[in-house]
Design a protein around this motif. Structure first.
Motif, PDB file in Angstrom:
ATOM      1  N   ASP D  57       0.828  -1.214   0.000  1.00 19.86           N
ATOM      2  CA  ASP D  57       0.000   0.000   0.000  1.00 19.86           C
ATOM      3  C   ASP D  57       0.862   1.263   0.000  1.00 19.86           C
ATOM      4  O   ASP D  57       2.090   1.196  -0.030  1.00 19.86           O
ATOM      5  CB  ASP D  57      -0.967  -0.020   1.189  1.00 19.86           C
ATOM      6  CG  ASP D  57      -0.232  -0.165   2.504  1.00 19.86           C
ATOM      7  OD1 ASP D  57       0.964   0.227   2.576  1.00 19.86           O
ATOM      8  OD2 ASP D  57      -0.819  -0.673   3.463  1.00 19.86           O
ATOM      9  N   ALA D  58       0.186   2.384   0.052  1.00 19.97           N
ATOM     10  CA  ALA D  58       0.838   3.689  -0.114  1.00 19.97           C
ATOM     11  C   ALA D  58       1.906   3.965   0.946  1.00 19.97           C
ATOM     12  O   ALA D  58       2.892   4.655   0.684  1.00 19.97           O
ATOM     13  CB  ALA D  58      -0.215   4.794  -0.099  1.00 19.97           C
ATOM     14  N   ALA D  59       1.737   3.395   2.126  1.00 18.38           N
ATOM     15  CA  ALA D  59       2.655   3.691   3.231  1.00 18.38           C
ATOM     16  C   ALA D  59       3.938   2.867   3.176  1.00 18.38           C
ATOM     17  O   ALA D  59       4.878   3.126   3.933  1.00 18.38           O
ATOM     18  CB  ALA D  59       1.938   3.427   4.568  1.00 18.38           C
ATOM     19  N   HIS D  60       3.987   1.899   2.284  1.00 19.34           N
ATOM     20  CA  HIS D  60       5.145   1.002   2.167  1.00 19.34           C
ATOM     21  C   HIS D  60       6.430   1.805   1.924  1.00 19.34           C
ATOM     22  O   HIS D  60       6.504   2.639   1.027  1.00 19.34           O
ATOM     23  CB  HIS D  60       4.906   0.023   1.018  1.00 19.34           C
ATOM     24  CG  HIS D  60       5.991  -1.000   0.850  1.00 19.34           C
ATOM     25  ND1 HIS D  60       5.812  -2.314   1.185  1.00 19.34           N
ATOM     26  CD2 HIS D  60       7.273  -0.887   0.398  1.00 19.34           C
ATOM     27  CE1 HIS D  60       6.929  -2.986   0.923  1.00 19.34           C
ATOM     28  NE2 HIS D  60       7.836  -2.125   0.458  1.00 19.34           N
ATOM     29  N   GLU D  61       7.457   1.549   2.740  1.00 13.79           N
ATOM     30  CA  GLU D  61       8.722   2.276   2.621  1.00 13.79           C
ATOM     31  C   GLU D  61       9.630   1.558   1.624  1.00 13.79           C
ATOM     32  O   GLU D  61       9.883   0.362   1.745  1.00 13.79           O
ATOM     33  CB  GLU D  61       9.378   2.324   4.005  1.00 13.79           C
ATOM     34  CG  GLU D  61      10.341   3.487   4.140  1.00 13.79           C
ATOM     35  CD  GLU D  61      10.822   3.624   5.584  1.00 13.79           C
ATOM     36  OE1 GLU D  61      12.029   3.810   5.771  1.00 13.79           O
ATOM     37  OE2 GLU D  61       9.968   3.521   6.506  1.00 13.79           O
ATOM     38  N   LEU D  62      10.118   2.313   0.662  1.00 15.29           N
ATOM     39  CA  LEU D  62      10.915   1.712  -0.421  1.00 15.29           C
ATOM     40  C   LEU D  62      12.396   1.712  -0.092  1.00 15.29           C
ATOM     41  O   LEU D  62      12.875   2.513   0.710  1.00 15.29           O
ATOM     42  CB  LEU D  62      10.670   2.492  -1.718  1.00 15.29           C
ATOM     43  CG  LEU D  62       9.215   2.490  -2.182  1.00 15.29           C
ATOM     44  CD1 LEU D  62       9.000   3.498  -3.313  1.00 15.29           C
ATOM     45  CD2 LEU D  62       8.821   1.077  -2.639  1.00 15.29           C
ATOM     46  N   LYS D  63      13.112   0.797  -0.754  1.00 19.24           N
ATOM     47  CA  LYS D  63      14.575   0.818  -0.653  1.00 19.24           C
ATOM     48  C   LYS D  63      15.159   0.812  -2.071  1.00 19.24           C
ATOM     49  O   LYS D  63      14.479   0.422  -3.040  1.00 19.24           O
ATOM     50  CB  LYS D  63      15.082  -0.361   0.181  1.00 19.24           C
ATOM     51  CG  LYS D  63      14.683  -1.726  -0.330  1.00 19.24           C
ATOM     52  CD  LYS D  63      15.169  -2.810   0.632  1.00 19.24           C
ATOM     53  CE  LYS D  63      15.173  -4.163  -0.090  1.00 19.24           C
ATOM     54  NZ  LYS D  63      13.910  -4.478  -0.796  1.00 19.24           N
ATOM     55  N   SER D  64      16.387   1.234  -2.181  1.00 18.25           N
ATOM     56  CA  SER D  64      17.005   1.358  -3.501  1.00 18.25           C
ATOM     57  C   SER D  64      16.993   0.005  -4.215  1.00 18.25           C
ATOM     58  O   SER D  64      17.216  -1.039  -3.605  1.00 18.25           O
ATOM     59  CB  SER D  64      18.443   1.866  -3.370  1.00 18.25           C
ATOM     60  OG  SER D  64      18.896   2.369  -4.612  1.00 18.25           O
ATOM     61  N   GLY D  65      16.688   0.041  -5.512  1.00 22.29           N
ATOM     62  CA  GLY D  65      16.656  -1.194  -6.298  1.00 22.29           C
ATOM     63  C   GLY D  65      15.275  -1.819  -6.388  1.00 22.29           C
ATOM     64  O   GLY D  65      15.071  -2.760  -7.166  1.00 22.29           O
ATOM     65  N   ASP D  66      14.322  -1.304  -5.608  1.00 16.32           N
ATOM     66  CA  ASP D  66      12.962  -1.872  -5.654  1.00 16.32           C
ATOM     67  C   ASP D  66      12.328  -1.680  -7.035  1.00 16.32           C
ATOM     68  O   ASP D  66      12.556  -0.679  -7.709  1.00 16.32           O
ATOM     69  CB  ASP D  66      12.055  -1.188  -4.616  1.00 16.32           C
ATOM     70  CG  ASP D  66      12.243  -1.777  -3.218  1.00 16.32           C
ATOM     71  OD1 ASP D  66      12.913  -2.842  -3.088  1.00 16.32           O
ATOM     72  OD2 ASP D  66      11.726  -1.176  -2.250  1.00 16.32           O
ATOM     73  N   GLU D  67      11.505  -2.674  -7.419  1.00 13.12           N
ATOM     74  CA  GLU D  67      10.657  -2.510  -8.609  1.00 13.12           C
ATOM     75  C   GLU D  67       9.249  -2.210  -8.107  1.00 13.12           C
ATOM     76  O   GLU D  67       8.665  -3.013  -7.382  1.00 13.12           O
ATOM     77  CB  GLU D  67      10.667  -3.798  -9.453  1.00 13.12           C
ATOM     78  CG  GLU D  67       9.685  -3.742 -10.617  1.00 13.12           C
ATOM     79  CD  GLU D  67       9.841  -4.915 -11.587  1.00 13.12           C
ATOM     80  OE1 GLU D  67      10.962  -5.165 -12.059  1.00 13.12           O
ATOM     81  OE2 GLU D  67       8.822  -5.601 -11.844  1.00 13.12           O
ATOM     82  N   VAL D  68       8.736  -1.072  -8.511  1.00 14.01           N
ATOM     83  CA  VAL D  68       7.408  -0.649  -8.038  1.00 14.01           C
ATOM     84  C   VAL D  68       6.467  -0.606  -9.242  1.00 14.01           C
ATOM     85  O   VAL D  68       6.785   0.003 -10.261  1.00 14.01           O
ATOM     86  CB  VAL D  68       7.469   0.745  -7.384  1.00 14.01           C
ATOM     87  CG1 VAL D  68       6.111   1.115  -6.795  1.00 14.01           C
ATOM     88  CG2 VAL D  68       8.543   0.780  -6.312  1.00 14.01           C
ATOM     89  N   ALA D  69       5.317  -1.306  -9.124  1.00 16.30           N
ATOM     90  CA  ALA D  69       4.364  -1.330 -10.230  1.00 16.30           C
ATOM     91  C   ALA D  69       3.048  -0.706  -9.803  1.00 16.30           C
ATOM     92  O   ALA D  69       2.551  -0.971  -8.705  1.00 16.30           O
ATOM     93  CB  ALA D  69       4.134  -2.761 -10.696  1.00 16.30           C
TER      94      ALA D  69
END
Lengths: 157, 77, 157, 77
Positions: D57-69
Motif C-alpha cells: 500500500d501507499a505507506a510502504h517504505e521503499l529501498k534502492s533497487g525496488d521494482e514498483v508497479a
C-alpha cells in the motif's frame, strides 16, 4: 446432448473437440469443464492388470441420458457429452469422459460433478478385475469417494 | 406369458447364461415368481431387477413381452 | 506443478496430454478435472471482435503458482497444470486451461475450481476489448460469476 | 535511491509510458512519495501497487533497487 458407450479405445479430448465443433455455436460458451477418468493399476490395495467392464446395452445409455437431462434442468448448462468405455481395458486407458459447456463456469462444475458422481456410483456398470496374480473377480463394492455419490441434486455454494 | 430374461456380471456367471426366453402359463406373474421359476429359490435382496430397463422390485407384476433383467449391485464406471 | 503464460495460440488438450505423459506416473491417478475457458464474442451485452490481455510478467506467474500451491496444500491433489494466453486474441480462442490430477475426483474438482476462480477474478490480468464497432476499451470490472471468486479456501460438501 | 517503476493496462496508456527509472534523494521514501513524484498527484485508492511483485500500500517504505508497479484493478483472465 450426446451419450455413447464404446468398446474401442477412447480418445477423450478428441471427443470434446469434435463434439464442440459439431454441436456448440462458436463464441457463445465461456468454458467447458471436463472429467476424464483413467484406469488405475491398483484397487483396494491390490495390483490390477486388466479390467472388463460389463453394462446393460440400452438401459445404461438411457439412464445416463436421464441424469444428463436432470443436470441440464438443474443448472444453466449449454450442452453435455458423456463417453464411456466398456469391455476389456488395461491400466492407463481412459474409461470415462464427462464434458459440460456453459456460459458461467459455476454451472459447468456443478453439472459435471453431478453426472460423474452418478456414473461412478450408480450407473449400470459392473467391474471385473484381473489382478497381476491372474485372479479374476467381480468387484462387489465401489469404494471410491464414499458419501459424494448421493443421487440428489444439491447446489454447492 | 412370454418373457425375455437377462443376467449381468457375476449373476450371468452364476446362472451360466446371459439370457433366455421364459414362458409362464399363469394369470398373474410377479418378478418374484419369475425368479423362482429360473432359479428355484426366493429372490435375494442383493439382486437388483429391472423391467423394460427401469428399476423395480420383486412385487412388480409382469406382462407378456416384458424384458426382465437380474443383476448384482452396480459397481460404477 | 507447471504454470505458463504464452502469446501463442493455446492447444489446451494437447497441453494436458503432454504434461500428463511427462509428469504423472502412469496408472496412479484416477482422473483429471479440467477447465478450458474460451473467448466469447460478447461481453456485457456488447459484441466483441478481439481482445488484448495484458499481464505483469513475473508477478502474474508467481502469484498463480502460489495459488496452485495453496490448492495442493488444501486438497489431496497429485499435480496441476495452468496455461494462460495473453496478448491479442479473437473469439473462440482458448484463453485459459486449468487441469488437476488426483486419486479421488472430489479433490480435483475442488482444487480446479479454486484455481480458476482465482485466475478469473484476482490474477494480475487486464482485458482490453475491441468491439465490432471498432471501439477499444479497457474492461473495468469482471462481471462473471459474482460471489464465487472469494479468495478463501472453502471445502464444499 | 534508484527505483524501477512500471505501469500496466489503462494506467500505462494514461502515463504514456510502460516503465521508467526514478531517482529520489531523500532519506525515507514511501510508495505515496514515489507516486507524487511521477504524477504530481496523491495516489488514488483505485490504483493498486506492487513492490517487487507483492501487493502493498501507499505507506510502504521503499529501498534502492525496488521494482514498483502501479496498475488498475485486475479484470482477470
Amino acid at each position: 446432448m450426446k451419450v455413447f458407450i464404446t468398446k474401442d479405445v477412447l480418445d477423450p479430448y478428441k471427443e470434446i473437440l469434435d463434439y464442440e465443433k459439431a454441436a456448440l455455436p462458436p463464441g457463445k460458451h465461456g468454458g467447458v469443464v471436463s472429467f476424464v477418468g483413467t484406469m488405475r493399476d491398483f484397487n483396494d490395495g491390490q495390483d490390477v492388470r486388466a479390467m472388463n467392464l460389463d453394462y446393460y446395452p440400452g438401459m445404461t445409455e438411457h439412464h445416463i441420458e436421464r441424469v444428463c437431462q436432470e443436470a441440464m434442468n438443474e443448472w444453466d448448462v449449454m450442452d453435455c457429452l458423456v463417453a464411456h468405455r466398456v469391455g476389456e481395458m488395461i491400466p492407463t486407458d481412459p474409461i470415462v469422459l464427462v464434458a459440460v459447456w456453459s456460459a458461467h463456469r459455476k454451472d459447468s462444475f456443478d453439472a459435471c460433478r453431478y453426472i460423474i458422481n452418478y456414473l461412478k456410483e450408480s450407473a449400470p456398470f459392473w467391474k471385473c478385475e484381473v489382478t497381476t496374480a491372474g485372479k479374476k473377480h467381480w468387484v462387489e463394492k465401489n469404494s471410491e469417494d464414499p458419501g459424494v455419490a448421493k443421487r440428489v441434486v444439491r447446489k454447492s455454494a | 406369458m412370454d418373457l425375455k430374461v437377462r443376467y449381468f456380471a457375476s449373476l450371468r456367471d452364476r446362472m451360466g447364461r446371459s439370457e433366455e426366453k421364459v414362458s409362464i402359463d399363469q394369470g398373474k406373474v410377479t418378478v418374484a415368481d419369475l425368479w423362482k421359476k429360473v432359479s428355484n429359490a426366493p429372490l435375494p435382496e442383493t439382486i437388483l431387477v429391472a423391467v423394460n430397463m427401469e428399476y423395480t422390485d420383486a412385487a412388480h407384476e409382469l406382462k407378456s413381452g416384458d424384458e426382465v433383467a437380474f443383476f448384482p449391485p452396480v459397481t460404477g464406471g
